[in-house]
Design a protein around this motif. Structure first.
Motif, PDB file in Angstrom:
ATOM      1  N   ILE A  11       0.837  -1.210   0.000  1.00 25.47           N
ATOM      2  CA  ILE A  11       0.000   0.000   0.000  1.00 25.47           C
ATOM      3  C   ILE A  11       0.865   1.251   0.000  1.00 25.47           C
ATOM      4  O   ILE A  11       0.581   2.226  -0.702  1.00 25.47           O
ATOM      5  N   LYS A  12       1.946   1.228   0.781  1.00 25.89           N
ATOM      6  CA  LYS A  12       2.855   2.388   0.878  1.00 25.89           C
ATOM      7  C   LYS A  12       3.979   2.338  -0.166  1.00 25.89           C
ATOM      8  O   LYS A  12       4.842   3.208  -0.187  1.00 25.89           O
ATOM      9  N   ASP A  13       3.969   1.307  -1.011  1.00 21.37           N
ATOM     10  CA  ASP A  13       4.986   1.128  -2.052  1.00 21.37           C
ATOM     11  C   ASP A  13       6.398   1.096  -1.463  1.00 21.37           C
ATOM     12  O   ASP A  13       7.307   1.783  -1.939  1.00 21.37           O
ATOM     13  N   LEU A  14       6.558   0.302  -0.400  1.00 23.10           N
ATOM     14  CA  LEU A  14       7.855   0.140   0.247  1.00 23.10           C
ATOM     15  C   LEU A  14       8.398  -1.261  -0.019  1.00 23.10           C
ATOM     16  O   LEU A  14       7.646  -2.237   0.037  1.00 23.10           O
ATOM     17  N   THR A  15       9.679  -1.364  -0.279  1.00 19.13           N
ATOM     18  CA  THR A  15      10.315  -2.676  -0.371  1.00 19.13           C
ATOM     19  C   THR A  15      10.660  -3.138   1.047  1.00 19.13           C
ATOM     20  O   THR A  15      10.606  -2.342   1.993  1.00 19.13           O
ATOM     21  N   GLN A  16      11.030  -4.400   1.173  1.00 18.84           N
ATOM     22  CA  GLN A  16      11.485  -4.891   2.475  1.00 18.84           C
ATOM     23  C   GLN A  16      12.686  -4.084   2.935  1.00 18.84           C
ATOM     24  O   GLN A  16      12.797  -3.733   4.100  1.00 18.84           O
ATOM     25  N   ASP A  17      13.584  -3.776   2.012  1.00 18.38           N
ATOM     26  CA  ASP A  17      14.778  -3.005   2.348  1.00 18.38           C
ATOM     27  C   ASP A  17      14.420  -1.590   2.801  1.00 18.38           C
ATOM     28  O   ASP A  17      14.989  -1.082   3.764  1.00 18.38           O
ATOM     29  N   ASP A  18      13.465  -0.952   2.107  1.00 19.28           N
ATOM     30  CA  ASP A  18      13.021   0.397   2.501  1.00 19.28           C
ATOM     31  C   ASP A  18      12.514   0.395   3.943  1.00 19.28           C
ATOM     32  O   ASP A  18      12.907   1.242   4.751  1.00 19.28           O
ATOM     33  N   LEU A  19      11.632  -0.548   4.246  1.00 19.45           N
ATOM     34  CA  LEU A  19      11.060  -0.626   5.589  1.00 19.45           C
ATOM     35  C   LEU A  19      12.142  -0.924   6.621  1.00 19.45           C
ATOM     36  O   LEU A  19      12.174  -0.303   7.684  1.00 19.45           O
ATOM     37  N   ALA A  20      13.030  -1.836   6.294  1.00 10.81           N
ATOM     38  CA  ALA A  20      14.113  -2.192   7.212  1.00 10.81           C
ATOM     39  C   ALA A  20      14.948  -0.968   7.570  1.00 10.81           C
ATOM     40  O   ALA A  20      15.263  -0.739   8.747  1.00 10.81           O
ATOM     41  N   LYS A  21      15.278  -0.172   6.583  1.00 15.01           N
ATOM     42  CA  LYS A  21      16.079   1.032   6.831  1.00 15.01           C
ATOM     43  C   LYS A  21      15.319   2.047   7.690  1.00 15.01           C
ATOM     44  O   LYS A  21      15.913   2.702   8.542  1.00 15.01           O
ATOM     45  N   LEU A  22      14.021   2.170   7.461  1.00 16.89           N
ATOM     46  CA  LEU A  22      13.213   3.119   8.234  1.00 16.89           C
ATOM     47  C   LEU A  22      13.157   2.771   9.720  1.00 16.89           C
ATOM     48  O   LEU A  22      13.087   3.664  10.568  1.00 16.89           O
ATOM     49  N   ILE A  23      13.179   1.478  10.037  1.00 19.72           N
ATOM     50  CA  ILE A  23      13.046   1.090  11.442  1.00 19.72           C
ATOM     51  C   ILE A  23      14.341   0.550  12.047  1.00 19.72           C
ATOM     52  O   ILE A  23      14.363   0.177  13.218  1.00 19.72           O
ATOM     53  N   GLY A  24      15.404   0.492  11.249  1.00 19.02           N
ATOM     54  CA  GLY A  24      16.708   0.126  11.795  1.00 19.02           C
ATOM     55  C   GLY A  24      16.955  -1.351  12.006  1.00 19.02           C
ATOM     56  O   GLY A  24      17.588  -1.743  12.989  1.00 19.02           O
ATOM     57  N   VAL A  25      16.441  -2.176  11.095  1.00 18.65           N
ATOM     58  CA  VAL A  25      16.701  -3.612  11.149  1.00 18.65           C
ATOM     59  C   VAL A  25      17.183  -4.071   9.776  1.00 18.65           C
ATOM     60  O   VAL A  25      17.226  -3.294   8.831  1.00 18.65           O
ATOM     61  N   SER A  26      17.500  -5.349   9.644  1.00 22.13           N
ATOM     62  CA  SER A  26      17.927  -5.879   8.344  1.00 22.13           C
ATOM     63  C   SER A  26      16.710  -6.256   7.496  1.00 22.13           C
ATOM     64  O   SER A  26      15.613  -6.490   8.017  1.00 22.13           O
ATOM     65  N   ARG A  27      16.945  -6.351   6.199  1.00 22.26           N
ATOM     66  CA  ARG A  27      15.885  -6.784   5.290  1.00 22.26           C
ATOM     67  C   ARG A  27      15.457  -8.210   5.644  1.00 22.26           C
ATOM     68  O   ARG A  27      14.284  -8.564   5.560  1.00 22.26           O
ATOM     69  N   GLN A  28      16.416  -9.019   6.090  1.00 18.68           N
ATOM     70  CA  GLN A  28      16.111 -10.400   6.467  1.00 18.68           C
ATOM     71  C   GLN A  28      15.144 -10.458   7.648  1.00 18.68           C
ATOM     72  O   GLN A  28      14.310 -11.358   7.726  1.00 18.68           O
ATOM     73  N   THR A  29      15.243  -9.485   8.559  1.00 21.14           N
ATOM     74  CA  THR A  29      14.310  -9.432   9.690  1.00 21.14           C
ATOM     75  C   THR A  29      12.891  -9.190   9.190  1.00 21.14           C
ATOM     76  O   THR A  29      11.944  -9.860   9.616  1.00 21.14           O
ATOM     77  N   ILE A  30      12.743  -8.250   8.260  1.00 28.74           N
ATOM     78  CA  ILE A  30      11.419  -7.973   7.691  1.00 28.74           C
ATOM     79  C   ILE A  30      10.888  -9.212   6.992  1.00 28.74           C
ATOM     80  O   ILE A  30       9.721  -9.592   7.163  1.00 28.74           O
ATOM     81  N   ASN A  31      11.728  -9.874   6.222  1.00 28.88           N
ATOM     82  CA  ASN A  31      11.331 -11.087   5.526  1.00 28.88           C
ATOM     83  C   ASN A  31      10.873 -12.159   6.512  1.00 28.88           C
ATOM     84  O   ASN A  31       9.836 -12.794   6.314  1.00 28.88           O
TER      85      ASN A  31
END
Length: 66
Positions: A11-31
């Protein structure tokens, strides 16, 4: 625990990497959260809810088995 993280990201057009950077975690954590392999801490869940401007319980929901 079920979650709508992938839907909310779309909905917000964010990738896993985008979200990870915004909250300070790795992309793997989001996954891992999206796939249900990792349950986020309260702090992490609150950071995610802040990004999506929704209450935590609109993004994360307990399963019957929880």
């Amino acid at each position: 625990m079920q979650n709508r993280l992938k839907i909310e990201r779309a909905i917000k057009d964010l990738t896993q990497d985008d979200l990870a950077k915004l909250i300070g975690v790795s992309r793997q954590t989001i996954n891992s959260i999206e796939k249900g392999r990792y349950v986020p801490s309260t702090v992490l869940a609150l950071k995610i809810s802040k990004i999506f401007e929704k209450p935590v319980n609109e993004i994360f929901e307990l399963d019957d088995s929880d």
